[in-house]
Scaffold this motif. Sequence first.
Motif, PDB file in Angstrom:
ATOM      1  N   UNK A  67     -19.098  16.931   0.301  1.00 12.82           N
ATOM      2  CA  UNK A  67     -17.947  17.752   0.689  1.00 12.82           C
ATOM      3  C   UNK A  67     -17.396  17.246   2.024  1.00 12.82           C
ATOM      4  N   UNK A  68     -16.097  17.180   2.106  1.00 11.86           N
ATOM      5  CA  UNK A  68     -15.489  16.767   3.366  1.00 11.86           C
ATOM      6  C   UNK A  68     -15.171  15.291   3.443  1.00 11.86           C
ATOM      7  N   UNK A  69     -15.710  14.491   2.535  1.00 14.16           N
ATOM      8  CA  UNK A  69     -15.367  13.065   2.534  1.00 14.16           C
ATOM      9  C   UNK A  69     -14.074  12.891   1.741  1.00 14.16           C
ATOM     10  N   UNK A  70     -13.076  12.264   2.345  1.00 12.78           N
ATOM     11  CA  UNK A  70     -11.744  12.214   1.731  1.00 12.78           C
ATOM     12  C   UNK A  70     -11.384  10.855   1.138  1.00 12.78           C
ATOM     13  N   UNK A  71     -11.847   9.793   1.734  1.00 15.98           N
ATOM     14  CA  UNK A  71     -11.483   8.470   1.200  1.00 15.98           C
ATOM     15  C   UNK A  71     -12.383   7.406   1.805  1.00 15.98           C
ATOM     16  N   UNK A 130      -4.523   3.316   9.218  1.00 20.00           N
ATOM     17  CA  UNK A 130      -3.214   3.353   8.546  1.00 20.00           C
ATOM     18  C   UNK A 130      -3.391   3.398   7.025  1.00 20.00           C
ATOM     19  N   UNK A 131      -4.260   2.566   6.481  1.00 23.05           N
ATOM     20  CA  UNK A 131      -4.448   2.531   5.023  1.00 23.05           C
ATOM     21  C   UNK A 131      -5.288   3.715   4.543  1.00 23.05           C
ATOM     22  N   UNK A 132      -6.242   4.132   5.369  1.00 22.99           N
ATOM     23  CA  UNK A 132      -7.026   5.321   4.993  1.00 22.99           C
ATOM     24  C   UNK A 132      -6.124   6.549   4.942  1.00 22.99           C
ATOM     25  N   UNK A 133      -5.201   6.620   5.877  1.00 28.14           N
ATOM     26  CA  UNK A 133      -4.277   7.749   5.916  1.00 28.14           C
ATOM     27  C   UNK A 133      -3.428   7.791   4.650  1.00 28.14           C
ATOM     28  N   UNK A 134      -3.023   6.632   4.197  1.00 23.51           N
ATOM     29  CA  UNK A 134      -2.213   6.560   2.973  1.00 23.51           C
ATOM     30  C   UNK A 134      -3.051   7.025   1.779  1.00 23.51           C
ATOM     31  N   UNK A 135      -4.298   6.592   1.778  1.00 23.39           N
ATOM     32  CA  UNK A 135      -5.172   6.897   0.653  1.00 23.39           C
ATOM     33  C   UNK A 135      -5.563   8.374   0.642  1.00 23.39           C
ATOM     34  N   UNK A 136      -5.790   8.939   1.802  1.00 25.30           N
ATOM     35  CA  UNK A 136      -6.288  10.315   1.900  1.00 25.30           C
ATOM     36  C   UNK A 136      -5.149  11.328   2.066  1.00 25.30           C
ATOM     37  N   UNK A 137      -3.917  10.860   2.190  1.00 23.89           N
ATOM     38  CA  UNK A 137      -2.756  11.740   2.373  1.00 23.89           C
ATOM     39  C   UNK A 137      -2.949  12.670   3.574  1.00 23.89           C
ATOM     40  N   UNK A 138      -3.443  12.129   4.658  1.00 26.21           N
ATOM     41  CA  UNK A 138      -3.626  12.932   5.873  1.00 26.21           C
ATOM     42  C   UNK A 138      -3.692  11.982   7.067  1.00 26.21           C
ATOM     43  N   UNK A 139      -3.370  12.473   8.256  1.00 24.61           N
ATOM     44  CA  UNK A 139      -3.524  11.619   9.445  1.00 24.61           C
ATOM     45  C   UNK A 139      -4.990  11.227   9.626  1.00 24.61           C
TER      46      UNK A 139
END
Lengths: 211, 837
Positions: B68-72, B307-316
């Motif tokens: 739980x809590x892991x986004x990408x 930058x790419x993690x943000x795109x993948x996770x849809x969050x800052x």
Amino acid sequence: MSDNELADPRISAEKSVSRRNFIKIVIASGAVSSTSYLFRVSIPLAQASAPGAVERLITLTVNGQQRRVDVMKQETLAMTLRYKLGLTGTKIGCDRAECGACTVLIDDVPHYSCSMLTHTVRGKKIVTIEGLAGADGKLHPVQQGVIDEQGFQCAFCMPGFVMATVGFLKTNPNPTRAELAQGISGNLCRCQDYDKILTAMMRGAENMRKA
Amino acid sequence: MPTNVTATNHKLIGKNYTTPDLYAKVTGRAKYAEDFRADGMLFCKLLLSPFPHARVKHIDTRAALAMPGVKAILTMDDLPALTDWITDNGTVMLADKKEERGLAMEPLYQGEPILAVAAVDELTAAEAIEKIRIDFEPLPFVVDPLVSLRPGGPNARTEGNVSVRPAPPPNVPGRPVTVAPPEVRELKWTEADFAEAKQGRLPMGKATDEWTFGDLDAGFRNAALVLDETFVTPNTSHQCLEPRTAMAYWQNGKVYVYTTTQSTAQSVPNIARWLEIEPSNIVFISEYTGGGFGSRGTAGIALIIPALLSKKAHAPVMMRISREEEQYIGRARPGFQGRMKVGFSKEGRILALDMFVICDNGPYGQVSDAPSSGRTVSLLYQPLAMRWRGVTVLTNTPPRTYQRSPGGLQAIMLMEPVLAKAARKLAIDQVAIRRLNAPEGKAEFGAGAVGKRAHATSAFIKEALDRGAEQFKWNERKARSGKRVGSKVRGIGVSMSCYSGGSIGYDGLFVIKPDGRLYIQSGIGNLGTESVFDVHRVVAEVLGVPWEKCEITWGNTSKNLPWSCTSTGSKTIHTMTRAAHAAAMDAKRKLQEIAAKDLGGKPEDYEVANERVFRKGGGPGMSLADAARRAVRLGGIYDGHELPKDINKMTVASATALAGQGLLAVARDNYPCDGVTHSYVASFAEVEVDVETGKYRILDFLAYADAGTVIHPRIFGGQVLGGTILGIGHAIGQKWVYDQHYGLPLAKRFHHTKPPTILDLPAKLEWASVGIPDPETPVGARGIGEPPVGGGCCAILNALSDALGDEIFRRAPVTADVILASLEAGRPAQDDLRANI
């Protein structure tokens, strides 16, 4: 908030079980509980991990204000200041007591806040770089020394140096350059602007004596 | 106050003032990358390679992703494909399949990031990292260039062990210039080549690069003294106090990136290339950067991770970089193993110089320290004949890049001890032998036929040596140097130093608005040099506007910034005062034309001063505020609706956005510049060594600069001494240390390889400037960030050998144990050529 709120560990445990109510209480009582960026943000996670991850509500005296904040046992003051109280002027350069960028005053003595557990400074007077200037915006004489001499370059180390100097000058208000250098030698400047920093801090000491 | 700062009739240039960023800095309100917050912001942690070289066979992220809590999770598979790219001047850069990508499936050094996890908080991300299983196949590795060059030695990369830049293709008119990436080749020297290593002399096998000029053999034949010295310089990390933390988020197809940089403007094209998106879809924010020193010229590739993690996770996503991680990915200066054979006339003139360098490149790309070292020596010591040979060797150690005086410091470290020894052998004064060999005027340097080599714009280092020796009381100190009192002995050292100090061809941009104020746009990075503001003092100076009426906008590419140089190569104060001057002259021209249109006569009948444009010798005129209103009504070139053809496309976009707000001044620097701009420093030091403990301290230091017109004295002095002390770090203690057997770093934090502290220095250091304007630039200013570095290091090294003799050290840094061991042995106790010990 008094210390006895912490005396019984069950109090915090109960609060974390019903975090929604807990937050309501916190908000109602004017405490600060920003999103716990680097800490646990939800109960299931907190329960799933080490017992140390449980947060407890304590009161800190920061820059003359009572700030209520929930902290973990192992949380450092630098993290509490930066991520829970929004005081980002205190910088983390190494997080291991090597560089001094995180220096704050605790009861007038400079300390590395990265190496100070937050729960140990309850009841003590904490001053950060944000707390030096007057409410009217008038700079502290040491801050004014920086302006007078264009001290520092990138200035990431500046809050730490200024706090270390303010603390040192309380013990020796009229130092020589060599004495002041000794007093702030726990702070690193990678721009290696030491000469100009020392000039600015000496100017700050002079400003303080005149004030 | 230092003496000899240019005395002129300037109102602003050469005067101290408070930079517009200082109040925010001193109150803690200045926001560096880690001080930004965004709603719903995630945190990421990196999984780093435990091996110096390995292949990732398999990654199992299932347990981590199930938390739980892991986004990408981001791996190399998520990175955009590499493509060719085109620089702002139209050069086609072919994609480099071997370049650093930010994440690796074949990590090439211990600490290289393999993947990154974004989670709701940092602890969750760290726990997720623990749950990831990776199968590695360990591969051969090497952490010392010489080991790799040995017959049968290991290669840092499967393709080979040396980096070679292919010859540039012939220039075909009408076709864009195409540049191929450096090639990786295998180079092994023979056992015979290594025979000299046993005597502590650097083996010199086949080099991959070489140039020569003059008659080397004749020079050595005619020499009264020939010295042949081997010297090893350390690898050192940049250690910016602010680690390269980055935060990023996406909105409406645009990515917002907050991180550190040495150039706000030029970070954008690099980010566009790394993320494979259009520059117009990037908003880059860096109002304050906690130091650079070359390590973050156009930001750092690690920013693509959030930058790419943000795109993948849809969050800052915020990526906080720890001090230890910074040591891995934060860049470093390459160490050299070098050898200098130098022939001197009996008067001390250098007749012939044969230089050989091995540059420890790390695993990626190719740093230019090796070729830079040859150019530096040829300029600073003006040998009558010279050969330079170099080989840039790949190692499984963190990536290198420019560090303040890249190649220059190493070159001066190889050369200065030789010069000091020669002066002692020939019984010539140390200042005199340097003066004899120093460059002057349009001094030539580098490869080529005599008379057809590149040349400097100007050089006044002889004045710096003369005035510095006088101010330092060189002769008085000389009388007492080398004399032992109790266990203490003093020594004095002088060193020359130089580095490039300018470039040309960038843009200036500002608007005079109807409120009578100047709104100046600055695309320069704010990394502490303050050139982001200082260069614009020229605009106010030229137009006669009080500084208080100038507003500077900086640090955010959505705020219409012009194309600006990177703050590297000590170029900004030279390069961007030229651009600022060009824009100011554009404004002046437009003001004169507007006045002539409204008030009659010819434009040249008018002058601009005191916030007005008015007829020369008195008469009618108008305020800048009125002229700005008039410019808006006139439109066209006057308010920015028509723009010059030669400005950069980034400047075009910014000027277009600002058009119509007032009198728009915009221009490219097209001023001539005959020569390559360099600055120089003459450095003087006195040390006191305790021969019973080996400990030494620096008693006094003077750095006497030759960097043209000084724009902002306090900042200039800070740069002179800051560069000096960074150099001193290389003399007194900074180095990498590696476990050679396992290829693992031992110096990973500040206290393992500590930059100088305030107690390593005398309570007061001195600086001064010759202050003679450079004749090839309108304001006369040259850069000063890098030129002092070599002098800082080598004035100390030379003072040590002055106190203790020539048989103490053959590498730097020189620490107390080295001094003690060498004194006891009667010869240099560190005759090992190994790197990183």
